[in-house]
Scaffold this motif. Sequence first.
Motif, PDB file in Angstrom:
ATOM      1  N   GLU A 134       0.826  -1.207   0.000  1.00 26.84           N
ATOM      2  CA  GLU A 134       0.000   0.000   0.000  1.00 26.84           C
ATOM      3  C   GLU A 134       0.862   1.260   0.000  1.00 26.84           C
ATOM      4  OE1 GLU A 134      -3.045   0.064   2.964  1.00 26.84           O
ATOM      5  OE2 GLU A 134      -3.532  -2.055   2.707  1.00 26.84           O
ATOM      6  N   VAL A 137       1.778   2.365  -3.567  1.00 27.24           N
ATOM      7  CA  VAL A 137       0.682   3.060  -4.254  1.00 27.24           C
ATOM      8  C   VAL A 137       0.494   4.459  -3.671  1.00 27.24           C
ATOM      9  CG1 VAL A 137      -1.770   2.989  -4.808  1.00 27.24           C
ATOM     10  CG2 VAL A 137      -0.442   0.874  -4.786  1.00 27.24           C
ATOM     11  N   PRO A 327      -0.216   7.608  -9.677  1.00 24.12           N
ATOM     12  CA  PRO A 327      -0.788   6.323  -9.269  1.00 24.12           C
ATOM     13  C   PRO A 327      -0.572   5.214 -10.286  1.00 24.12           C
ATOM     14  CG  PRO A 327      -2.511   7.947  -9.750  1.00 24.12           C
ATOM     15  CD  PRO A 327      -1.222   8.681  -9.706  1.00 24.12           C
ATOM     16  N   ILE A 331       1.259   1.696  -9.247  1.00 20.40           N
ATOM     17  CA  ILE A 331       0.656   0.375  -9.484  1.00 20.40           C
ATOM     18  C   ILE A 331       1.517  -0.445 -10.433  1.00 20.40           C
ATOM     19  CG2 ILE A 331      -1.346  -0.808 -10.453  1.00 20.40           C
ATOM     20  CD1 ILE A 331      -3.037   1.612  -9.541  1.00 20.40           C
ATOM     21  N   ARG A 334       4.526  -1.784  -8.728  1.00 17.03           N
ATOM     22  CA  ARG A 334       4.141  -2.851  -7.809  1.00 17.03           C
ATOM     23  C   ARG A 334       3.928  -4.170  -8.551  1.00 17.03           C
ATOM     24  NH1 ARG A 334      -1.298  -2.560  -3.997  1.00 17.03           N
ATOM     25  NH2 ARG A 334      -1.056  -4.585  -2.962  1.00 17.03           N
TER      26      ARG A 334
END
Length: 466
Positions: A134, A137, A327, A331, A334
């Motif tokens: 988290e 992000v 963002p 993402i 990730r």
Amino acid sequence: MTTTLDPSVRIGKAAVAAVGLLALATGALESVVTPTLPLLQRELDMSPAEGALLSIVLLITGALITPIAGKFGDRYGGKLVLVRLMALVSAGGLISALAPNLPVLLAGQVLQGAMVGALPLSFILMRKHLPAGESKVAIGLVSGLFVGGGMAGTLMAGPVAEGLSRHWMFALPTIVVIAATALVGKLFPPDPPGRSDGGGIDWPGLALLCGTLVTLMLVLALAPDLAAAQPVVLGGLVVLLAAFVTGWIIVERRVASPMVDLRMLARPAVWKSCVLTFVICVGTATPVYLVPQLLALPSDAYGFGASATAIGFFLLPGTIAATLAGPIAGIGARRFGARFVVTAGVVLLVAGLLGLALVHTAVWQVVAGKALIALANGLCVTAMVTSTATSVDQNDTGIATSLVLVTRVLGFAVGVQFSGALLTASIPAGSDVPAESAFVTSFVMAAAVTTLSLFVIRTMSKGAKE
């Protein structure tokens, strides 16, 4: 190092939103001077040299304060340092809003420069209060909102200054900064101090870095005029710059508590991110400076005769793209790793720069090229900052990310000054319109410089996928 998150101090979405709002407001406050510099020069009776000083003073103070802010955040806690730092920024914004003359406005800009240190402090808070996945992000979101805020500031500065006054273009984002800082102070729990090295502020290193940045800006700004008229003066400035850089490196290697830990810069993940950030930001700064110039040039030449308000409207797609890039990059890093995201961003950036060089005869072509570049830059910088923030020990988050962010500021300043020098050198005698070939050359050179970053990207690890 892997850390266990204490569930009792985990933050909610409202706290992340408060940091995002703060990033948006500080990004807007940072960017309002550039599009309104001609207006400020007229109203405050500034010379071109004074205007140049006003345009870079925030960058210089930001580059100086960022490493200190990151270091203190690691040592004393991100929330404590962030709130105090934003108090300085708020004071600077209010001083700039009320400034009756140039000296007072410069004082306000010096204080506002502290805002650049807000990002590494925000990253410290994200890592301390969110799980690893988290936090990536969230860091991407905050970075994207800061970029989007900068574009929003560019968009609204002209209409606000023309419709209300130059005072309100500083006052409005400052009010939001004050409100967002209050929310951060309320919604975040107190974070315990991190590691302390027992040292104080590295004043010699700070002074030498200040001299380095000021001299670098003078060399870039004055080079076109001094190269032919006073080469000895230009040579002296270059020697002085080399002396400042050498002295700073010596001090930082020997002092017990350095302002910038050069040992951190020796880590592959950090120095590669710094090199990539510098090269990419030099390339990105070219259209940031040149596109508004191209749009504002007379339509009977090769420009479009756009007003400040129209230019802001034409930059709106870039604002949206830059905001979404944060963002998306978080993402993407990730799921696919930072190297994939940075590579994709560089390819898009080169495509946008070459597109502007080849076709810029219609407004939509310029708008599309600028939007693509804004998206690419957001992807690259966010992915690199996120990768750096999560690849070092948690107590080193502020130091490592501040190095990358200082490099971002330097790359942007160098790119803008170099682009301005090329335009200045191309203006024919008796005219105030630069040759169109200068724009083409600048865009092509920026694309070539950006392409070099692919050689560094190849050596990066793919990055962990969460």
